[in-house]
Motif scaffolding. Sequence first.
Motif, mmCIF file in Angstrom:
data_model
loop_
_atom_site.group_PDB
_atom_site.id
_atom_site.type_symbol
_atom_site.label_atom_id
_atom_site.label_comp_id
_atom_site.label_asym_id
_atom_site.label_seq_id
_atom_site.Cartn_x
_atom_site.Cartn_y
_atom_site.Cartn_z
ATOM 1 N N LEU A 185 -6.187 -1.970 -0.996
ATOM 2 C CA LEU A 185 -7.026 -0.949 -1.632
ATOM 3 C C LEU A 185 -8.513 -1.273 -1.477
ATOM 4 C CD1 LEU A 185 -4.875 -0.282 -4.785
ATOM 5 C CD2 LEU A 185 -5.312 1.295 -2.916
ATOM 6 N N GLY B 206 3.285 0.446 -3.108
ATOM 7 C CA GLY B 206 3.282 -0.714 -2.220
ATOM 8 C C GLY B 206 1.940 -1.181 -1.708
ATOM 9 N N ALA B 207 0.828 -0.598 -2.200
ATOM 10 C CA ALA B 207 -0.472 -1.095 -1.744
ATOM 11 C C ALA B 207 -0.841 -2.338 -2.542
ATOM 12 C CB ALA B 207 -1.539 -0.024 -1.937
ATOM 13 N N SER B 208 -1.213 -3.388 -1.852
ATOM 14 C CA SER B 208 -1.679 -4.576 -2.570
ATOM 15 C C SER B 208 -3.152 -4.363 -2.926
ATOM 16 C CB SER B 208 -1.523 -5.815 -1.700
ATOM 17 O OG SER B 208 -2.400 -5.723 -0.602
ATOM 18 N N SER B 209 -3.670 -5.236 -3.785
ATOM 19 C CA SER B 209 -5.072 -5.095 -4.195
ATOM 20 C C SER B 209 -5.995 -5.141 -2.981
ATOM 21 C CB SER B 209 -5.446 -6.213 -5.163
ATOM 22 O OG SER B 209 -4.699 -6.075 -6.336
ATOM 23 N N TRP B 210 -5.703 -6.052 -2.047
ATOM 24 C CA TRP B 210 -6.577 -6.190 -0.881
ATOM 25 C C TRP B 210 -6.543 -4.963 0.025
ATOM 26 C CZ3 TRP B 210 -10.626 -8.848 -0.724
ATOM 27 C CH2 TRP B 210 -10.716 -10.040 -1.434
ATOM 28 N N LYS C 289 -0.742 1.729 -5.672
ATOM 29 C CA LYS C 289 -0.201 0.424 -6.060
ATOM 30 C C LYS C 289 1.310 0.528 -6.280
ATOM 31 C CE LYS C 289 -3.836 -2.457 -7.694
ATOM 32 N NZ LYS C 289 -4.221 -3.461 -8.662
ATOM 33 N N GLN D 160 -9.385 -0.064 1.810
ATOM 34 C CA GLN D 160 -9.506 1.402 1.872
ATOM 35 C C GLN D 160 -10.872 1.855 1.358
ATOM 36 O OE1 GLN D 160 -6.682 3.727 -0.403
ATOM 37 N NE2 GLN D 160 -7.994 5.519 -0.271
#
Lengths: 413, 222
Positions: free
Chosen positions: A332, A326-330, A323, A335
Amino acid sequence: MLKNYIKIAFKVFLRRKFFTFISLFAISFTLVVLMVAVAFLDHTFGKQPPENKQDRTLCVFHMVMKTPDGGGTWSSGGGYKFFDRYARNLNGVEKMSLCTETEPVFSYHNGEKIQSYLKRTDGEFWQILEFTFLEGAPFTSDDEKNVNFVAVINDATRKKFFGDESAAGKTIEADGQRFRVVGVVANVPYLRRTPFADIWVPISTMKTNNYRGELMGNFNALFLARSRSDFLAIKDEFQVRLKQVEFPDPREWNQMYGVAETYFENTSRSAFGRQENYQSQNAKFLAALIGAMILFMLLPTINLININVSRIMERASEIGVRKAFGASSWTLVWQFVVENVLLTLIGGAIGFALSRFVLQAITKSGFFPYAEFHLNYRVFLYGLALAIFFGLMSGVYPAWKMSRLHPVQALKG
Amino acid sequence: MIQLESVEKVYRTSKIETVALTNVNLSVRGGEFISIMGPSGSGKSTLLNVIGLLDVPSGGKVSINGQPVTSYSDRHLAQVRNEAIGFIFQTFHLINDLSVVDNVEIPLLYRRKLSGSERRKLALRALDRVGLHARVHHFPSQLSGGQQQRVAIARAIAGNPRILLADEPTGNLDSQMGDEIMEVLKRLNEDEGTTIVMVTHDPRLSGQTERIVRLFDGRQVN
């Protein structure tokens, strides 16, 4: 990115060996049971030789006759007279055939008692059903008309009577009658109710002619429709014909019931309907089958969801890092769903291999004569769809829960 | 580059309300290297998290590169973090299942336009910049603490962000390794003009930065 997800997924699987084992066991065991059930259903109801025209075939399996007050009921197959007089020339029917229910008969060969299943049919039977002939040819309508004592036998019966030799032209004895073998066909599985038998002989070779005067008996009628779209009209007209039956003594019996239907419809109506009720019960039967499958999958899925939630929460730090960078919730959610679907697919692959083994074992056991359960492409696709559904069901909720983690909390672990 | 106006942060539960930051005003110029100091619980890490868009202030305004980001969506905040900010944590937060180079690639994974080979090239360059080009296929557990923090720095700079936020980057290292890390940060600031905000307890390190922001009970005291 997908490559990275897959790479980390494999690392996680290897690091958490026990979890991976539990997950794979739950997925593969559930799939094996489902695959065996699906293979069984496919084997029983699916389109396969000799019922290649199954999608155009209706059958009357069962008839009911009632007394005027409705208190007395006679339930059995239909009678030859009923079908011959009232069920012929229905609009939309290309061919009609009559055959008896399969019955066990005994033969004595070289001092040995052999049990076989015998079915009496007409010539049209061989035109509606497409048997694979290993030798000779089917008997014809003329054979039936002329009371020729001829028989078609299956491969297993040929082996029992003649070993590896050719059977065509030779004579076999069954139920105290002698028949000249005119053809040998590949074995038809026991669970295929309409075509199954070991020996097929003409109807007219019955020991008496009493059957010709019976409204009720042990006959089934097969209707080959010109097209599936004619099914409804054929079913309706059959109901009209039932009303036209002239009963020998209407004070004794004066009502007849029966339905022209597919084997699947017959099974679902037997499970949920009444013989007098002509309404299809397919929807209920399918809902019950799907419901049972979902229920069966639900327990391991809930278990997997729990395991996944704790497994994912153990990776809170990784979630926080992703997060932060730069990872958004979606992203992740995606993933973790990929990870879970991957695990499910591996479990699915193991499940397929085990299913193949189990189905081979059932086939070899001979519990269902001539049954050949196998994973065909259709069953494979059902299984694949189930596996992915399974993966999504057990992966989406934990992934969603995880994606709600606040990055600061996640980094604190 | 970084602008905080009247920033407040209050943590609320059903029973208790904890004030972490009160009326913080801070402006950090591009290319500046500042340190944040204060006793434990003074709000240093909270302030860093607010600057890094990992935490949302309860009041006030945060601007990055002149853009107010307080009302950004999760996706938009993620994009700003990815492109503009790099993080260095006290406990490194490397993913043990991934090799050094795969760890460094993490921020680059979330840049859709980069191909796999471009990501690998940028990651290797970042490792080269922190002097770890010989350790790319090692795993974090095979490295010393100092080396792990270098990997974390490489990860933070792999996407060339203009801002580095370091939360006690030498807190888990001995003094020699701490000095090495500090040298790397200074070099990044001096040679590449990277803006650095560093939380530290160590006056020796804060003395090497251009400016010190001091916090006490969530308030600025200088």
